[in-house]
Design an enzyme around this catalytic site. Sequence first.
Site, PDB file in Angstrom:
ATOM      1  N   HIS A 271       0.856  -1.191   0.000  1.00  0.00           N
ATOM      2  CA  HIS A 271       0.000   0.000   0.000  1.00  0.00           C
ATOM      3  C   HIS A 271       0.890   1.239   0.000  1.00  0.00           C
ATOM      4  CE1 HIS A 271      -4.294  -1.361   0.812  1.00  0.00           C
ATOM      5  NE2 HIS A 271      -3.621  -2.406   0.397  1.00  0.00           N
TER       6      HIS A 271
ATOM      7  N   GLU B  21     -11.099   2.679   1.580  1.00  0.00           N
ATOM      8  CA  GLU B  21     -10.885   3.359   2.855  1.00  0.00           C
ATOM      9  C   GLU B  21     -11.306   4.828   2.822  1.00  0.00           C
ATOM     10  OE1 GLU B  21      -6.755   2.433   3.216  1.00  0.00           O
ATOM     11  OE2 GLU B  21      -6.095   4.163   2.068  1.00  0.00           O
TER      12      GLU B  21
HETATM   13  C1  NOJ Z   1      -3.162   2.870   4.666  1.00  0.00           C
HETATM   14  C2  NOJ Z   1      -3.605   1.600   4.027  1.00  0.00           C
HETATM   15  O1  NOJ Z   1      -4.126   1.830   2.747  1.00  0.00           O
HETATM   16  C3  NOJ Z   1      -4.629   0.961   4.922  1.00  0.00           C
HETATM   17  O2  NOJ Z   1      -5.170  -0.179   4.299  1.00  0.00           O
HETATM   18  C4  NOJ Z   1      -3.990   0.639   6.251  1.00  0.00           C
HETATM   19  O3  NOJ Z   1      -4.982   0.137   7.118  1.00  0.00           O
HETATM   20  C5  NOJ Z   1      -3.351   1.864   6.875  1.00  0.00           C
HETATM   21  N1  NOJ Z   1      -2.525   2.549   5.933  1.00  0.00           N
HETATM   22  C6  NOJ Z   1      -2.487   1.507   8.081  1.00  0.00           C
HETATM   23  O4  NOJ Z   1      -1.377   0.773   7.666  1.00  0.00           O
HETATM   24 CA    CA Z   2      -3.691   3.918   1.455  1.00  0.00          CA
END
Ligand code: NOJ
Ligand code: CA
Length: 687
Positions: free
Chosen positions: A467, A492
């Site tokens: 990510h 998200e």
């Molecule tokens: C951003 C990521 O896209 C997400 O999936 C993750 O939960 C958080 N960072 C924490 O690592």
């Molecule tokens: Ca992210």
Amino acid sequence: MRRILSFLVLGFGLFALGVRADDVPEGPVSLSSPGNILSVTIDAGPSGVTYSISRFGEPVIDASRLGLRFKDARALATGLAVTHVETRSVDETWPLPWGERAEVRNHFNELAVDLREVREEKGLDKGRSFRVVFRLYDDGLGFRYEIGKQSGIGAVEITDELTEFKFHDDATAWWIPGRQWNRYEYLYEKTPLDEVTMAHTPITMRTTGGLHISVHEAALLHYAGMSMRRVGPRQFVTDLAPWSDGVKVKTKAPFVTPWRTLQIADSAPGLINSDLILNLNEPNKLGDVSWVEPGKYVGIWWGMHLAIESWGSGPIHGATTENTKRYIDFAAKYGFKGVLVEGWNEGWDGDWFNNGDLFSFTKPYPDFDLEALGKYAAERGVRIIGHHETSGSVTNYENQMADAFKLYEKVGVRQVKTGYVANGGEIIRRDKKGHVFNEWHDGQFMAEHHERVLIEAAEHKISINAHEPIKDTGLRRTYPNWIAREGARGQEYNAWGEPGNPPSHTAILPFTRMLSGPMDFTPGIFDLLFEKEKPDNRVETTLAKQLALYVVLYSPIQMAADLPENYEKRLDAFQFIRDVPTDWADSRALTGEIGEQVTIVRKDRHSEDWYLGSLTDDHGRLLSVPLNFLTPGVTYKAQVYRDGLQAHWDSNPYDMIIEEIEVTSADTFPIRLAAGGGMAVRFTPAQ
Ligand code: NOJ
Ligand code: CA
């Protein structure tokens, strides 16, 4: 008079035909793609070397400059002459260990042009040479620079790549800004081509003539990622992400650049149905990769984004032994292979965003028993999916990486999600003395970091889902353990709120971000409004559209992202997520307009089942597709999950019809999509 040499090269058979070397040509050199659809012309004159591209004889890219500029040497750009030309044809197929299809056809004509400095000046670098290689497919092309070993070029610092793209026609472009703080996580802009400033790739456009073009790069290794900077009307230049000292690439001859790629198609689905980027990557370097496991997963994740659980320790710590067991039980009960656990390791307390150096990748929090959970999962046919959030403190991570993967391997982990949450340009690299340097997520340092991670992870039979990554350039072919990544706004953002992802977002992704490779979007939110947890935010889709995402947004790993309790309330709709595979024998985009709608069908690798996903932006639509992808003469049971007649993403997102009908390959299938809606179908041969 100048003579145009045209090399007619016909490719037959399974393997590369013989290489053909030609005399030194006097004028421009040209070559066409196997079906004589695309052609390139290269011209070397005193003021520089240019390439131009046409399609069916009509110009697509007007004469555009090629070249490289160096810190301590004269640019390789002018005063060059063609010294040698080679052509060859390749027509082969190669297997994908996992992917959108079982086999990929690689069918191209190649033109390699050697260029040498001819100027009558004194200087050490006089007489330097390099090669430009063009591979022409019927659906696009790639070209790169190859700098051979020679006395005039040793260690070099590239300060600019001069490659230009002068589009012949005006166009509408879909793009996200390059070199900005939020990396690749912007909503796409839709603007006239001449309003693009600097864009990440893939950047996709539709010309006034209706041609669909997407510019990207393939095989980004030991080099900096490229953005497209507009420097004039319809005119762009390559802009490489710099190191902290401003140099773009630090390398040594011999070296090759990544491929600069152009996908060119009549229709938007034509862009999706291309394997250009994969074909331009080197074959699998890892050998037996049977340990790379596509599949679906659940995880301790959405609760943190809804703020009802925490990554850090305390009363709502998500990654406890007990909570993880609950997720493992849920996964086992409903047939999921993996359970992602975030927030299991020390370092999350306080301002983790700005304290990446505090992360330990081997020390679990006291309320998380990693070894016991590894066993508990294995006994139930499930694996823990690991998590390494670095907050962009990359040197801290590299120092611990070997031990971290060793630990995970010991407890049965086969997949690790990595994370690089840090502003663009603020990756932390430390030198041996501990001095800090800030790097870009898409600069050479990170391109090389990700490769180091893949190699180390492979030693432990671990696959990587990054990510806040560097963009995908098809390296999953070379490193099949690079199983997915983020690299765009995922689900998200809907939990984080204003603005979430508007309905058009997932109708743009298939024609932009997804052209680069699989995305860990994390679909499948069933509680679309989360009124208890975050009343001001929501998911801007219908429920049926959440199901459609599993087929439309390809990834060999797909999360069922919502909380288990939300799935248990809608077991009827959940059935589709349980059924849908993540590894395919074949994939085809059937309908699509960028930002409006898309329909994709895929055939399961391990059964005769086909799946369909279709989705729209905020307009309702009535589409129809012929079912001629099904086997003729076979009756199929179609399990249809579609928007109800009153469904609307805003006012009535849960209205959904689940029904079963019989169909054959002779049928035409109507697809009614509500505003912000979608459809998901499983086709199974009837007994
Ligand atoms: C951003 C990521 O896209 C997400 O999936 C993750 O939960 C958080 N960072 C924490 O690592
Ligand atoms: Ca992210």
